[in-house]
Scaffold this motif. Structure first.
Motif, PDB file in Angstrom:
ATOM      1  N   CYS A  65     -13.288  20.079  15.665  1.00 42.31           N
ATOM      2  CA  CYS A  65     -14.479  20.846  15.315  1.00 42.31           C
ATOM      3  C   CYS A  65     -15.645  20.487  16.227  1.00 42.31           C
ATOM      4  O   CYS A  65     -15.859  19.321  16.553  1.00 42.31           O
ATOM      5  CB  CYS A  65     -14.858  20.603  13.858  1.00 42.31           C
ATOM      6  SG  CYS A  65     -16.212  21.638  13.260  1.00 42.31           S
TER       7      CYS A  65
ATOM      8  N   ASP B  24     -10.444  25.549  18.460  1.00 38.94           N
ATOM      9  CA  ASP B  24     -11.095  24.545  17.630  1.00 38.94           C
ATOM     10  C   ASP B  24     -12.012  25.284  16.662  1.00 38.94           C
ATOM     11  O   ASP B  24     -12.095  26.510  16.658  1.00 38.94           O
ATOM     12  CB  ASP B  24     -11.887  23.545  18.490  1.00 38.94           C
ATOM     13  CG  ASP B  24     -12.976  24.224  19.310  1.00 38.94           C
ATOM     14  OD1 ASP B  24     -13.133  25.455  19.209  1.00 38.94           O
ATOM     15  OD2 ASP B  24     -13.673  23.522  20.060  1.00 38.94           O
ATOM     16  N   HIS B  25     -12.685  24.522  15.818  1.00 38.39           N
ATOM     17  CA  HIS B  25     -13.592  25.125  14.846  1.00 38.39           C
ATOM     18  C   HIS B  25     -15.015  24.887  15.323  1.00 38.39           C
ATOM     19  O   HIS B  25     -15.314  23.833  15.894  1.00 38.39           O
ATOM     20  CB  HIS B  25     -13.367  24.498  13.469  1.00 38.39           C
ATOM     21  CG  HIS B  25     -13.901  25.320  12.346  1.00 38.39           C
ATOM     22  ND1 HIS B  25     -13.527  26.621  12.130  1.00 38.39           N
ATOM     23  CD2 HIS B  25     -14.804  25.034  11.383  1.00 38.39           C
ATOM     24  CE1 HIS B  25     -14.169  27.090  11.074  1.00 38.39           C
ATOM     25  NE2 HIS B  25     -14.950  26.148  10.610  1.00 38.39           N
ATOM     26  N   ASP B  26     -15.892  25.857  15.117  1.00 43.67           N
ATOM     27  CA  ASP B  26     -17.295  25.727  15.520  1.00 43.67           C
ATOM     28  C   ASP B  26     -18.183  25.927  14.301  1.00 43.67           C
ATOM     29  O   ASP B  26     -18.075  26.953  13.611  1.00 43.67           O
ATOM     30  CB  ASP B  26     -17.646  26.766  16.594  1.00 43.67           C
ATOM     31  CG  ASP B  26     -16.837  26.569  17.866  1.00 43.67           C
ATOM     32  OD1 ASP B  26     -17.059  25.564  18.540  1.00 43.67           O
ATOM     33  OD2 ASP B  26     -15.985  27.428  18.168  1.00 43.67           O
TER      34      ASP B  26
ATOM     35  N   PRO C 216      -7.458  28.379  14.119  1.00 46.34           N
ATOM     36  CA  PRO C 216      -7.801  26.950  14.177  1.00 46.34           C
ATOM     37  C   PRO C 216      -6.570  26.072  14.162  1.00 46.34           C
ATOM     38  O   PRO C 216      -5.572  26.380  13.508  1.00 46.34           O
ATOM     39  CB  PRO C 216      -8.651  26.735  12.918  1.00 46.34           C
ATOM     40  CG  PRO C 216      -8.237  27.828  11.994  1.00 46.34           C
ATOM     41  CD  PRO C 216      -7.910  28.999  12.867  1.00 46.34           C
TER      42      PRO C 216
ATOM     43  N   ILE D 260     -12.830  31.763  15.447  1.00 49.12           N
ATOM     44  CA  ILE D 260     -12.173  31.764  14.140  1.00 49.12           C
ATOM     45  C   ILE D 260     -12.757  32.814  13.200  1.00 49.12           C
ATOM     46  O   ILE D 260     -12.029  33.673  12.696  1.00 49.12           O
ATOM     47  CB  ILE D 260     -12.203  30.360  13.520  1.00 49.12           C
ATOM     48  CG1 ILE D 260     -11.372  29.409  14.389  1.00 49.12           C
ATOM     49  CG2 ILE D 260     -11.675  30.386  12.095  1.00 49.12           C
ATOM     50  CD1 ILE D 260     -11.416  27.979  13.951  1.00 49.12           C
TER      51      ILE D 260
ATOM     52  N   HIS E 227     -20.297  29.395  10.365  1.00 50.75           N
ATOM     53  CA  HIS E 227     -19.056  29.263  11.121  1.00 50.75           C
ATOM     54  C   HIS E 227     -19.106  30.264  12.273  1.00 50.75           C
ATOM     55  O   HIS E 227     -19.295  31.459  12.060  1.00 50.75           O
ATOM     56  CB  HIS E 227     -17.845  29.531  10.233  1.00 50.75           C
ATOM     57  CG  HIS E 227     -17.700  28.553   9.110  1.00 50.75           C
ATOM     58  ND1 HIS E 227     -17.182  27.289   9.299  1.00 50.75           N
ATOM     59  CD2 HIS E 227     -18.034  28.629   7.801  1.00 50.75           C
ATOM     60  CE1 HIS E 227     -17.184  26.635   8.144  1.00 50.75           C
ATOM     61  NE2 HIS E 227     -17.694  27.427   7.229  1.00 50.75           N
TER      62      HIS E 227
END
Length: 295
Positions: free
Chosen positions: A206, A68-70, A47, A40, A36
């Motif tokens: 994501c 966003d999420h990575d 997120p 975040i 991750h």
């Protein structure tokens, strides 16, 4: 190299991830890990799918902190050996009765952060690996997961559990038959996946990225490990340098098809979490200002 037909395709430049089998050794099985990354895990953002954990006043007052999420996937069994400007041999050559396929990285002239990755057979270069290969593969994988060949959403996509913001009164009056909508876009080296419900509310956002692990700390970053500094400590620097570094398919220029960039995401997350509260707050202030006024 047992299957001549596949090898001939590689020699012609038709290299794809089906060739992963050639990187397997008797003691090494394919393995994929994930990391991750981004705002975040570094605690510099929140997120979109977890905003309901915050008070609505806070969430609405600071939209610049929405993130966003990575997720970075790592092909652990496809390590890359850096040439460091000289001929390099895969360390396991002596254990194999014949030349084997492996990946070599060469730092691009005039740059310290970009490399070109080549597929090697023994000491011979077979083909340079295009950076778009990774994102194209991920795009196809994500599309196949959520959509059928006819373009319809798969059963997994339709049954995706969705948690709506229970503090949002509108969610109480919306239809119980909520229909998820999945949107997939290829954005540079990554693949973005968004899931929305009624009225276009984004409940999942994501970015997926595919990376290759380096066999050791890159030579161009050696200076970072020995420079004089107050923070972090020498002990922490040594620990960070022992963590894995990766190559991500981010080109040096738009038209560049072969360059990749060093990624120190694992180290950046550790550094971010080592920051004192005051230092974190002083970073978040300019970040909000930049996103609100300049970006």
């Amino acid at each position: 190299l047992e299957k001549k037909g596949n090898l001939e395709n590689i020699l012609k430049g038709d290299f794809n991830l089906k060739s992963v089998k050639y990187f397997e050794t008797p003691n090494l099985k394919p393995a994929i890990s994930y990391l991750h990354t981004g705002s975040i895990p570094s605690k510099f953002g929140k997120p979109v799918m977890l905003l309901n954990e915050l008070d609505p006043v806070v969430a609405d007052s600071y939209p610049e902190l929405h993130s966003d999420h990575d997720v970075m996937f790592v092909l652990e069994h496809m390590k890359v050996w850096e040439s460091e400007g000289q001929k390099v041999r895969h360390p396991h050559f002596s254990q194999w009765p014949q030349p084997w396929l492996w990946l070599r990285a060469e730092v691009i002239a005039g740059s310290q952060e970009y490399v070109q990755v080549d597929l090697m057979c023994g000491d011979e270069k077979i083909v340079g690996i295009k950076n778009r290969m990774a994102s194209n593969f991920l795009m196809q994988l994500v599309v196949d997961t959520w959509f059928t060949a006819d373009g319809e959403m798969t059963a997994e996509a339709k049954a995706l559990p969705v948690v709506v913001n229970q503090k949002d009164l509108c969610s109480w009056f919306s239809s119980k038959d909520k229909r998820n909508k999945v949107m997939i876009n290829q954005e540079g080296p990554s693949v973005n996946c968004k899931v929305t419900i009624d009225h276009g509310q984004v409940v999942f956002d994501c970015d997926f990225l595919l990376s290759l692990p380096l066999s050791k700390w890159p030579s161009s970053a050696k200076e970072w490990t020995i420079r004089e500094r107050v923070w972090p400590s020498k002990k922490d620097v040594d620990r960070l340098a022992s963590l894995k570094c990766h190559l991500v398919p981010k080109p040096a220029m738009v038209a560049d098809e072969f360059s990749r960039r060093f990624s120190f995401s694992a180290q950046e997350i550790q550094l971010a979490n080592m920051l004192h509260l005051q230092a974190r707050q002083r970073y978040l202030g300019p970040k909000v200002l930049f996103k609100k006024k300049l970006k």
